[in-house]
Design an enzyme around this catalytic site. Sequence first.
Site, short mmCIF file in Angstrom:
data_model
loop_
_atom_site.label_atom_id
_atom_site.label_comp_id
_atom_site.label_asym_id
_atom_site.label_seq_id
_atom_site.Cartn_x
_atom_site.Cartn_y
_atom_site.Cartn_z
N LYS A 167 -33.79 -9.59 39.23
CA LYS A 167 -35.23 -9.41 39.40
C LYS A 167 -35.87 -10.74 39.75
CE LYS A 167 -36.44 -5.30 36.83
NZ LYS A 167 -37.49 -4.68 36.00
N ASP A 196 -44.93 -1.79 26.92
CA ASP A 196 -45.03 -0.88 28.07
C ASP A 196 -43.92 0.18 28.01
OD1 ASP A 196 -46.21 0.12 30.36
OD2 ASP A 196 -45.20 -1.26 31.72
#
Length: 242
Positions: free
Chosen positions: A7, A101
């Site tokens: 990422k 989240d």
Amino acid sequence: DRIVAYKTVSSSVSESPTALKYFLSEAKSLAALNHVNIVTIFDVGQDSNGYFITMEYVNGRPLSQFIADKGRLTTKNSVVIASKVCAGLDYAHNNSIIHRDIKPSNIMISEQGEVKIMDFGLARIMDEAVNRKTIAKGTPLYMAPEQVEGVGVDHRADIYSFGVTLFEMCTGTLPFTKGDIAYHHVHTDPPRPSEYNPNIPKVLEKIILRCLEKRKEDRFFSASEIKKELMPLRNALIAGKL
């Protein structure tokens, strides 16, 4: 020679000294997490493209895809997955890490049936980078009331978001889908899951609704508490007694 997920870090993080310092500190804490139900972070570094994270590659699909494909999951699958998510959350919370989240797209199911929570803490990192004002970060459809208001967020915000996720697994829909979603999370009582799935066991509905209490003090205090409540139901479902 290991296959990893790679990422890249948003330029909004790398261009903000405060956010970058926070990111590097947070990533170090996340890399220390070692649990079967959490995606492992291997390394954080910098190359010509900027900062990056390498993490465990999970050969599978996010939970959100399973829900989209099936409409809703069986009670057995919902409870088994939920128990594993609770195990990962409890481990992280005991190590002072809050996810912020939790949602189906952040929960991976491997081809072997392993459950892996990913992207721990990244919502807060982006919060530090992009938004030091008043708008809450996270995903509004799954966001706890205190996240919406930006006050007093602790590990019990994850328990609320977990409750929304379990609601969606069991019903194929979310507690709030229309109007001002953030307002509803703060002020509107959620519907009973049995309104959408009449076959949901009463004990499971009770667990979901307790996770969705507006006041964090009224929710389960820990993910291990939820797992303990789920265990008799899980065992009965696996044994074919329900």
